[in-house]
Scaffold this active site. Structure first.
Site, PDB file in Angstrom:
ATOM      1  N   GLN A  47      31.580  55.219  46.331  1.00 21.60           N
ATOM      2  CA  GLN A  47      31.052  55.465  47.675  1.00 21.60           C
ATOM      3  C   GLN A  47      31.801  56.615  48.339  1.00 21.60           C
ATOM      4  O   GLN A  47      33.009  56.772  48.130  1.00 21.60           O
ATOM      5  CB  GLN A  47      31.191  54.213  48.577  1.00 21.60           C
ATOM      6  CG  GLN A  47      30.164  53.134  48.358  1.00 21.60           C
ATOM      7  CD  GLN A  47      30.574  52.171  47.267  1.00 21.60           C
ATOM      8  OE1 GLN A  47      31.760  52.014  46.969  1.00 21.60           O
ATOM      9  NE2 GLN A  47      29.592  51.519  46.649  1.00 21.60           N
ATOM     10  N   ASN A  65      26.371  55.593  49.089  1.00 17.08           N
ATOM     11  CA  ASN A  65      26.554  55.200  47.698  1.00 17.08           C
ATOM     12  C   ASN A  65      26.521  56.421  46.785  1.00 17.08           C
ATOM     13  O   ASN A  65      26.141  57.520  47.196  1.00 17.08           O
ATOM     14  CB  ASN A  65      25.477  54.203  47.283  1.00 17.08           C
ATOM     15  CG  ASN A  65      25.802  52.785  47.694  1.00 17.08           C
ATOM     16  OD1 ASN A  65      26.968  52.447  47.911  1.00 17.08           O
ATOM     17  ND2 ASN A  65      24.790  51.942  47.813  1.00 17.08           N
ATOM     18  N   CYS A  74      30.594  48.207  53.607  1.00 24.75           N
ATOM     19  CA  CYS A  74      31.392  48.217  52.376  1.00 24.75           C
ATOM     20  C   CYS A  74      32.751  47.604  52.706  1.00 24.75           C
ATOM     21  O   CYS A  74      33.574  48.226  53.375  1.00 24.75           O
ATOM     22  CB  CYS A  74      31.555  49.633  51.826  1.00 24.75           C
ATOM     23  SG  CYS A  74      32.515  49.698  50.296  1.00 24.75           S
ATOM     24  N   GLY A  75      32.976  46.373  52.240  1.00 27.22           N
ATOM     25  CA  GLY A  75      34.207  45.670  52.567  1.00 27.22           C
ATOM     26  C   GLY A  75      35.442  46.303  51.970  1.00 27.22           C
ATOM     27  O   GLY A  75      36.500  46.385  52.610  1.00 27.22           O
ATOM     28  N   HIS A 151      22.371  40.780  50.296  1.00 28.34           N
ATOM     29  CA  HIS A 151      22.843  40.268  49.008  1.00 28.34           C
ATOM     30  C   HIS A 151      22.004  39.083  48.563  1.00 28.34           C
ATOM     31  O   HIS A 151      21.541  38.287  49.396  1.00 28.34           O
ATOM     32  CB  HIS A 151      24.299  39.785  49.114  1.00 28.34           C
ATOM     33  CG  HIS A 151      25.297  40.879  49.234  1.00 28.34           C
ATOM     34  ND1 HIS A 151      26.034  41.355  48.174  1.00 28.34           N
ATOM     35  CD2 HIS A 151      25.679  41.612  50.309  1.00 28.34           C
ATOM     36  CE1 HIS A 151      26.828  42.326  48.586  1.00 28.34           C
ATOM     37  NE2 HIS A 151      26.638  42.501  49.879  1.00 28.34           N
ATOM     38  N   ASN A 182      21.813  43.872  46.852  1.00 26.59           N
ATOM     39  CA  ASN A 182      23.003  43.754  46.021  1.00 26.59           C
ATOM     40  C   ASN A 182      22.921  42.428  45.270  1.00 26.59           C
ATOM     41  O   ASN A 182      22.577  41.404  45.861  1.00 26.59           O
ATOM     42  CB  ASN A 182      24.263  43.788  46.889  1.00 26.59           C
ATOM     43  CG  ASN A 182      24.433  45.112  47.600  1.00 26.59           C
ATOM     44  OD1 ASN A 182      24.827  46.106  47.010  1.00 26.59           O
ATOM     45  ND2 ASN A 182      24.126  45.139  48.901  1.00 26.59           N
ATOM     46  N   GLU A 200      25.754  46.581  42.315  1.00 32.82           N
ATOM     47  CA  GLU A 200      25.713  47.086  43.684  1.00 32.82           C
ATOM     48  C   GLU A 200      24.523  48.016  43.873  1.00 32.82           C
ATOM     49  O   GLU A 200      24.303  48.939  43.078  1.00 32.82           O
ATOM     50  CB  GLU A 200      27.019  47.827  44.009  1.00 32.82           C
ATOM     51  CG  GLU A 200      27.213  48.071  45.468  1.00 32.82           C
ATOM     52  CD  GLU A 200      28.654  48.406  45.820  1.00 32.82           C
ATOM     53  OE1 GLU A 200      28.889  48.753  46.989  1.00 32.82           O
ATOM     54  OE2 GLU A 200      29.536  48.315  44.944  1.00 32.82           O
ATOM     55  N   ARG A 201      23.774  47.759  44.915  1.00 34.15           N
ATOM     56  CA  ARG A 201      22.613  48.579  45.260  1.00 34.15           C
ATOM     57  C   ARG A 201      23.015  50.054  45.371  1.00 34.15           C
ATOM     58  O   ARG A 201      23.896  50.420  46.126  1.00 34.15           O
ATOM     59  CB  ARG A 201      22.050  48.082  46.602  1.00 34.15           C
ATOM     60  CG  ARG A 201      20.871  48.836  47.148  1.00 34.15           C
ATOM     61  CD  ARG A 201      20.476  48.339  48.522  1.00 34.15           C
ATOM     62  NE  ARG A 201      21.576  48.411  49.483  1.00 34.15           N
ATOM     63  CZ  ARG A 201      21.409  48.290  50.809  1.00 34.15           C
ATOM     64  NH1 ARG A 201      20.229  48.054  51.317  1.00 34.15           N
ATOM     65  NH2 ARG A 201      22.451  48.361  51.621  1.00 34.15           N
ATOM     66  N   CYS A 209      33.514  44.411  44.834  1.00 36.34           N
ATOM     67  CA  CYS A 209      32.597  44.586  45.957  1.00 36.34           C
ATOM     68  C   CYS A 209      33.019  43.610  47.047  1.00 36.34           C
ATOM     69  O   CYS A 209      32.889  42.390  46.883  1.00 36.34           O
ATOM     70  CB  CYS A 209      31.157  44.318  45.527  1.00 36.34           C
ATOM     71  SG  CYS A 209      29.961  44.455  46.874  1.00 36.34           S
ATOM     72  N   THR A 211      31.793  43.126  50.196  1.00 39.15           N
ATOM     73  CA  THR A 211      30.705  42.376  50.815  1.00 39.15           C
ATOM     74  C   THR A 211      30.117  41.374  49.829  1.00 39.15           C
ATOM     75  O   THR A 211      29.680  40.287  50.225  1.00 39.15           O
ATOM     76  CB  THR A 211      29.605  43.312  51.348  1.00 39.15           C
ATOM     77  OG1 THR A 211      29.108  44.135  50.289  1.00 39.15           O
ATOM     78  CG2 THR A 211      30.127  44.174  52.487  1.00 39.15           C
ATOM     79  N   GLY A 212      30.121  41.703  48.530  1.00 42.96           N
ATOM     80  CA  GLY A 212      29.662  40.746  47.529  1.00 42.96           C
ATOM     81  C   GLY A 212      30.553  39.525  47.460  1.00 42.96           C
ATOM     82  O   GLY A 212      30.071  38.392  47.324  1.00 42.96           O
TER      83      GLY A 212
END
Length: 269
Positions: A47, A65, A74-75, A151, A182, A200-201, A209, A211-212
């Site tokens: 990213q 991305n 994006c965590g 997600h 995602n 990841e998308r 990831c 956020t994942g």
């Protein structure tokens, strides 16, 4: 013009960070972001993160991305930005406002409250987001959650048995997800411990990831598999996610700076 950059990563999920808070850059576009992200002809990253000034006391974080598409959250990048900023901060993103708290080589991020309604994911039509009545090969009945970005989370016996490189693109691009999705495959590894792989998308398989990890922990907590604080093990390492129903998600983990450099903007414009 030459533009400075900082290369950072969170558990191997890597970023080009451009800090335009004090001096604005030319307008970022999808083609420029994709060229910079190219690992052969550019700098290379999962990213590209663009920091910009805000009209409030906060600052803005924009996320592109590796395919050039701009996304909401994006965590892992949020933790990297926390360490780069060096102090607590409230940051505006396309997915909502988040709070950063840097620590000793790691950072905590208040990711806000997860969203569960089908319109907020978003889905193409109404259905139960706790267990979507859908299947792709061995992957079925996922939970859909928006944690700043969308997600789906599949709970399986063994993440290693799932060929996510095969199924990830098909699920990401399914018309039921009008903004893409995602894709997370997670299994229970022990008491309050999950194993996770993520497609990841717009980026593909990733070592980590953030956020994942948040979405997967929330899905597992809601199904009663784990409790409040969850250790999530990804290929790149561990993140820790804390969440209670009705509250914001807190995600904690490491990030680090790799190197700094500069590039000629005109080469990529």
């Amino acid at each position: 013009m030459r533009v400075p950059f900082i290369k950072m990563h969170g558990l191997g999920n890597d970023f080009i960070v451009l800090d335009a808070r004090e001096e604005a850059l030319p307008a970022m576009s999808a083609p420029v972001a994709a060229r910079l992200a190219d690992r052969r002809a550019g700098i290379g990253c999962d990213q590209l993160i663009l920091l910009e000034a805000s009209e409030t006391d906060n600052f803005r974080m924009r996320i592109f991305n590796s395919d050039g598409g701009e996304v909401e959250a994006c965590g892992n990048a949020a933790r990297a930005v926390a360490l780069l900023h060096g102090a607590e901060a409230v940051v505006e993103t396309a997915g909502g406002t988040i709070a950063l708290r840097p620590g000793n080589g790691e950072a905590s991020v208040d990711m806000g409250r997860p969203r569960f309604s089908w319109e907020e994911i978003p889905l193409a039509y109404a259905m139960d987001t706790g267990s979507l009545p859908l299947a792709w090969g061995p992957l079925a009945a996922p939970t859909a959650i928006n944690v700043g970005n969308p997600h789906v989370v599949f709970l399986v016996e063994d993440v290693a048995a799932i060929d996510l490189a095969h199924w990830g693109p098909e699920i990401e691009q399914d018309p039921v997800f009008p903004e893409g999705i995602n894709v997370n495959v997670v299994s229970l590894a022990g008491h309050d411990h999950l194993r996770l792989t993520v497609w990841e998308r717009g980026a593909g398989l990733t070592r980590a990831c953030g956020t994942g990890a948040c979405a997967s922990a929330v899905a597992a907590i809601r199904r009663g598999l784990v409790k409040d604080e969850v250790r999530v093990s990804l290929p790149g390492g561990d993140l820790f996610v804390n969440w209670r129903e009705g509250e914001a998600i807190e995600m904690r983990g490491p990030a680090s700076e790799a190197f700094r450099g500069s590039f000629d903007w005109e080469q990529y414009a």
